[in-house]
Design an enzyme around this catalytic site. Structure first.
Site, PDB file in Angstrom:
ATOM      1  N   CYS A  71      50.829 -15.288 -45.984  1.00  0.00           N
ATOM      2  CA  CYS A  71      50.494 -14.081 -45.236  1.00  0.00           C
ATOM      3  C   CYS A  71      51.554 -13.029 -45.514  1.00  0.00           C
ATOM      4  O   CYS A  71      52.720 -13.198 -45.160  1.00  0.00           O
ATOM      5  CB  CYS A  71      50.433 -14.384 -43.748  1.00  0.00           C
ATOM      6  SG  CYS A  71      50.074 -12.917 -42.784  1.00  0.00           S
ATOM      7  N   CYS A 220      46.542  -6.246 -44.143  1.00  0.00           N
ATOM      8  CA  CYS A 220      46.560  -7.512 -44.834  1.00  0.00           C
ATOM      9  C   CYS A 220      47.473  -7.386 -46.053  1.00  0.00           C
ATOM     10  O   CYS A 220      47.150  -6.642 -46.993  1.00  0.00           O
ATOM     11  CB  CYS A 220      45.124  -7.804 -45.234  1.00  0.00           C
ATOM     12  SG  CYS A 220      44.942  -9.124 -46.365  1.00  0.00           S
TER      13      CYS A 220
HETATM   14  C1  ZDR Z   1      45.639 -11.303 -45.016  1.00  0.00           C
HETATM   15  C2  ZDR Z   1      46.878 -11.711 -44.326  1.00  0.00           C
HETATM   16  N1  ZDR Z   1      46.889 -11.210 -42.982  1.00  0.00           N
HETATM   17  C3  ZDR Z   1      48.099 -11.139 -45.016  1.00  0.00           C
HETATM   18  O1  ZDR Z   1      48.755 -10.259 -44.461  1.00  0.00           O
HETATM   19  O2  ZDR Z   1      48.387 -11.541 -46.109  1.00  0.00           O
HETATM   20  C4  ZDR Z   1      46.985 -13.195 -44.385  1.00  0.00           C
HETATM   21  C5  ZDR Z   1      46.314 -13.928 -43.315  1.00  0.00           C
HETATM   22  C6  ZDR Z   1      45.705 -15.186 -43.805  1.00  0.00           C
HETATM   23  C7  ZDR Z   1      44.295 -14.962 -44.203  1.00  0.00           C
HETATM   24  N2  ZDR Z   1      43.459 -14.705 -43.074  1.00  0.00           N
HETATM   25  C8  ZDR Z   1      43.832 -16.222 -44.940  1.00  0.00           C
HETATM   26  O3  ZDR Z   1      44.150 -16.309 -46.112  1.00  0.00           O
HETATM   27  O4  ZDR Z   1      43.163 -17.083 -44.344  1.00  0.00           O
END
Ligand code: ZDR
Length: 277
Positions: A71, A220
């Site tokens: 993340c 994200c």
């Molecule tokens: C997209 C995300 N919030 C970020 O900042 O990189 C990561 C969250 C995880 C995402 N929902 C997943 O890969 O399941």
């Protein structure tokens, strides 16, 4: 359980210092505390842990309880947490994640971390590693039928899977209708995060995200990196661009020298708290 609520351009998580706390059932805790009416309210749960090989280890759980490999917004906040709370005095640290080791370079102001530059590593473009079901070497600008409509899709993994679609007027997109259809489409064996992108110019990309396991979020980090890579592959942007998300901007660069993607953005503490779990 003591926790700290933090956010990176509006992508908000509950952070738990596992040097002091023990979280027995992180998936269940993620679901409970993420609830914006009956819980703390967040896009998920992030555990800050000791690592055998790196300075720290991070585990991240979406608001539906599923564990994500990586993340981008959370890892910047982990950097801020460990520095601001004196768990390290280094301004460059390594963090172990399920998507490999990431290196953080922190910008300090008045003794506190303001901005973090993360070496997100190399993008993964092989379909079987993303994963997306596909016979060719890369999944770039390929037609995919979703809910009876045809979309041109590019797939990139930044440790976690992303599908990128270009369109006009993303502000008016009914993302809550189309997002889940991409997330659960049969070509994505581990589901997918989906980014809808409007190209403003070659150095500015605007996006909205439907996150796997969380729904629409304000930002994200891995998604912004995947969008920049997809945009270079599709010839619509330079290798360095500002990615504009609902919650703010990230600067993303795909270096020609080492093939790594670098993400720079803020990390902010909201408040500390304690909850019975
Ligand atoms: C997209 C995300 N919030 C970020 O900042 O990189 C990561 C969250 C995880 C995402 N929902 C997943 O890969 O399941």
């Amino acid at each position: 359980m003591k926790f700290t609520k933090m956010q990176g351009i509006g992508n908000d998580y509950v952070y738990v210092n596992c040097f002091e706390e023990k979280v027995e059932n992180p998936s269940g805790v993620a679901v409970k505390i993420s609830d914006r009416h009956f819980g703390i309210g967040s896009d998920g749960l992030v555990l800050i842990m000791p690592s055998d090989t790196e300075d720290f280890k991070m585990r991240m759980f979406n608001s539906d309880g599923s564990e994500a490999e990586m993340c981008g917004n959370a890892i910047r906040c982990v950097g801020k947490y460990v520095y601001d709370n004196g768990l390290t005095d280094k301004d460059t640290i390594s963090i172990e994640t399920l998507a490999g080791t990431k290196i953080l370079k922190m910008e300090i102001e008045d003794g506190k971390v303001k901005m973090v530059r993360v070496d997100m590593g190399e993008p993964i473009l092989e379909p079987e590693k993303i994963p997306v079901i596909h016979a060719k070497e890369r999944f770039v600008n390929e037609e995919v039928e979703v809910d009876g409509e045809k979309y041109k899709v590019t797939c990139v993994s930044m440790g976690n899977p992303h599908a990128i679609i270009y369109m006009k007027d993303i502000d008016n997109l009914k993302i809550e209708e189309i997002g889940p259809k991409f997330e659960h489409h049969k070509i994505f064996p581990r589901r997918t995060n989906t980014e809808f992108v409007e190209v403003i110019d070659r150095q500015t990309l605007k996006m909205r995200v439907w996150e796997r396991g969380a729904g629409e979020t304000l930002a994200c980090g891995t998604g912004a990196c995947a969008v920049l890579v997809a945009s270079v592959l599709n010839g619509v942007s330079e290798r360095k661009a500002t990615v504009k998300l609902k919650g703010g901007d990230l600067l993303i660069e795909w270096s020609q020298e080492d093939n790594h993607v670098y993400m720079t953005g803020p990390a902010v503490k909201v408040f500390d708290g304690e909850i019975e779990i």
